[in-house]
Design a protein around this motif. Structure first.
Motif, short mmCIF file in Angstrom:
data_model
loop_
_atom_site.label_atom_id
_atom_site.label_comp_id
_atom_site.label_asym_id
_atom_site.label_seq_id
_atom_site.Cartn_x
_atom_site.Cartn_y
_atom_site.Cartn_z
N ALA A 111 0.83 -1.21 0.00
CA ALA A 111 0.00 0.00 0.00
C ALA A 111 0.86 1.26 0.00
O ALA A 111 0.39 2.35 -0.32
CB ALA A 111 -0.93 0.00 1.21
N GLU B 67 -2.52 -1.49 -6.02
CA GLU B 67 -3.94 -1.76 -6.31
C GLU B 67 -4.24 -1.51 -7.78
O GLU B 67 -4.95 -2.28 -8.42
CB GLU B 67 -4.84 -0.87 -5.44
CG GLU B 67 -5.01 -1.36 -4.02
CD GLU B 67 -5.64 -2.75 -3.94
OE1 GLU B 67 -6.67 -2.97 -4.62
OE2 GLU B 67 -5.09 -3.60 -3.23
N ARG C 249 -5.18 -4.23 -11.58
CA ARG C 249 -6.30 -4.13 -12.52
C ARG C 249 -5.87 -4.21 -13.98
O ARG C 249 -6.72 -4.20 -14.87
CB ARG C 249 -7.07 -2.82 -12.28
CG ARG C 249 -7.95 -2.90 -11.03
CD ARG C 249 -8.67 -1.62 -10.73
NE ARG C 249 -9.42 -1.07 -11.86
CZ ARG C 249 -9.92 0.16 -11.85
NH1 ARG C 249 -9.76 0.94 -10.80
NH2 ARG C 249 -10.58 0.60 -12.91
#
Lengths: 178, 437
Positions: free
Chosen positions: B133, B152, B156
């Protein structure tokens, strides 16, 4: 759904000029990178090379002597001859009869590498603990121990890049044949 | 087994004694037997191994069949009876904090995939403990838009998977030395592993940043304490390089670059920069310390080769291999691993007489592009001293050199990219030792 058609049209026009794979990547890439400025990256981007600008600051071997004794000598030896870490920073001669010792002085083709490496990785027990000025000072001392400069020569972005290393012409770039 | 195709020599392999069974299957000196024996190990083969096998003859019901074991667990671990299968991290050096390497126990593994916990390691300043993170991957330099990606977001992107080897260019470097080291397949050759790597083609991220037309190189930098950096030509970077996030299906292990690493197929392991945080585009290479001072080879004329990226065609015998002990005479399988940075493995040959005669080994059918291929050949050992060597040929037609060919090409000062044929000597008492022919 409303923007489906334009995207598809874009993809189709790409397939005319580029391989299908490229068009597919454009279709599928979610485009999630955030734009950043070089300013914002200044602490993270440590590359110092002939092309990537070296930072401001300067130093002489005279100034670097103490830093070397306090922060480098325990591993590299008082004279830079290897010491306990068995990583000599000084000496060697690529033209010697027997297997040459390869060091900053005898082997390294570019002086910029010394700034780049010491700033990113040394001292090995506390990397990135030196200021840019301290890096200039201590690398000036390493260059001085190798007999490449005198102890009052000011080392900065400009003078470091101007320094011709003894083995500068000694490398063959094999990347073209890969 | 009954439906398999048989021919005359296989039929003969089912006759009762080893010698008569295999006499006509000899394909090269000193006991190397036809590959067909591998496939044809029908009744005769089973009989032969039972005759020489040493069964502990306890036929009572074992304790573990009489009481329930522990239930499911969160993350499975190897059996404690297989706990000796380990990398060899060596002793920590306080003057090189976190530095060093551990090698894959090649002689204790089968198949072609290296388990994640046994993939070799090489660190220059230890394994950073990265919170994904708080990790950034940024692209800067000669691009239209410098970009930063968080973990994150990277998850995708479209990903691809490739099962390919990774080899340190220092692997087998000990074999440059004048005296043959007394080591194992692990200690000599264990800086090679193979995994399924899953990640984003680097070209996708570069496209998003918009590469300037004058860019020719990328520099990749890690977020470890050494901020390890390497320069890679742009044409390779957009060809098949991955920004890898998964290894054998799970997120990268910390020692393999968690949360994100570069994976550069077929090239020396050092360029597959772990803990990837920066990609910078430039006209020229950055001349990092690990592409000038190290990972370069000095030739006899004292010129030095830089950017020697591809890993040459290579094979090693993993069994029988160094420090093993053959206990009984009879049928063994000579087996090992082969790979090439130039493609797939087309052929592996084995010699049991120090290179005088050769026979072609069987290769696992699924040997793919830049992946490990496993090869095997049956071998009948009757106590004669033997010298086992393998040599591979890749899909580009490159033949693995002999050690003397490699030395005459690279000279005595070289250290990296040792890909020559290696020899295991088997003594008459069954001891296996690294040797030079």
């Amino acid at each position: 759904m409303s923007n489906f058609k334009p995207t598809l049209a874009l993809a189709l026009c790409f397939t005319l000029s580029a391989p299908l794979a490229v068009a597919q990547q454009i279709l599928e890439s979610p485009q999630l990178g955030n734009t950043v400025t070089q300013m914002e990256l200044s602490e993270l981007d440590l590359i110092a090379s002939e092309e990537s600008v070296l930072p401001a600051g300067s130093g002489t071997a005279f100034q670097g002597r103490e830093i070397y004794a306090a922060k480098c000598a325990s591993c590299h030896g008082a004279e830079g001859l290897g010491g306990a870490a068995n990583q000599p920073l000084v000496g060697g001669n690529m033209r010697s009869e027997d297997a040459p010792i390869r060091t900053v002085g005898s082997y390294w083709p570019h002086a910029s590498t010394l700034f780049d490496y010491v700033r990113r990785a040394m001292p090995a027990n506390a990397p990135k603990s030196l200021s840019n000025t301290e890096v200039y000072q201590v690398i000036a001392y390493v260059l001085y121990m190798n007999g490449l400069i005198d102890q009052y020569k000011v080392i900065n972005a400009e003078t470091l890049l101007a320094l011709k290393m003894p083995n500068a012409g000694g490398f063959v770039d094999m990347s073209a044949s890969d | 087994m009954s439906s398999r195709k048989t021919d005359a020599s296989e039929a003969r392999a089912t006759t009762p004694t080893l010698d008569s069974a295999t006499a006509d299957l000899v394909v090269a000196g000193n006991g190397l037997l036809s590959r067909r024996l591998l496939l044809g190990l029908g009744l005769g083969g089973a009989g032969l191994s039972a005759a020489s096998g040493a069964l502990g003859a306890d036929f009572s019901m074992p304790a573990w069949s009489k009481q329930p074991g522990p239930g499911p667990s969160g993350y499975g671990q190897p059996s404690r009876f297989a706990a000796d299968i380990q990398r060899d991290p060596g002793r920590a050096n306080p003057l090189y904090p976190g530095g060093g390497a551990s090698r894959t126990p090649l002689h204790q593994l089968r198949g072609t995939i290296t388990p994640n916990g046994l993939h070799f390691e090489r660190h220059h300043a230890g394994v950073p403990e990265i919170d994904p993170a708080a990790h950034t991957l940024f692209i800067n330099g000669l691009v239209e838009r410098p970009l930063a990606f968080d973990y994150e977001s990277l998850l995708r992107y479209p990903m691809v998977s490739r099962t390919q080897f990774l080899e340190c260019s220092g692997n087998s470097g000990a074999l440059f030395r004048d005296a043959a080291v007394d080591g194992t397949a692990q200690s000599i050759n264990g800086l090679v592993s193979c995994a399924e790597w899953t990640g984003i083609p680097l070209s996708v991220l570069l496209d998003e940043a918009g590469v300037s037309p004058e860019a020719r190189w990328i520099s990749a930098v890690g977020a470890d304490a050494a901020s390890m950096g390497r320069s890679i030509p742009l044409n390779k970077a957009v060809d098949d390089v991955l920004v890898a996030l998964f290894q054998n299906g799970e997120p990268l292990r910390p020692e393999q670059g968690y949360p994100v690493r570069l994976f550069v197929p077929g090239w020396e392991g050092n360029v597959s920069v772990k803990w990837l945080t920066q990609i910078k585009l430039s006209k020229e290479p950055s001349q990092f310390r690990d592409e000038t001072s190290k990972y370069t080879d000095t030739l006899a004329d004292r010129s030095s080769l830089q950017f020697t990226f591809p890993m040459g065609v290579k094979s090693i015998i993993t069994s029988p291999s160094g420090k093993m002990q053959l206990r009984t005479h009879g049928l063994y399988q000579v087996e090992g691993l082969a790979w090439s940075g130039a493609g797939s493995i087309a052929k592996v040959e084995i010699s049991a007489d120090g290179g005088a005669t050769w026979a072609e080994a069987a290769i696992d059918a699924q040997a793919g592009d830049k992946s490990l291929a496993r090869f095997r050949l049956p071998w009948r050992w009757q106590g004669n001293p033997a010298q086992l060597i393998s040599r591979a040929t890749d899909s580009a037609g490159n033949l693995q050199p002999t050690r003397s060919q490699l030395l005459s090409e690279k000279g005595a000062l070289a250290f990296y990219h040792f890909n020559a044929q290696q020899c295991w000597a088997v003594s008459s008492n069954g001891e296996v030792k690294n040797t030079y022919v």
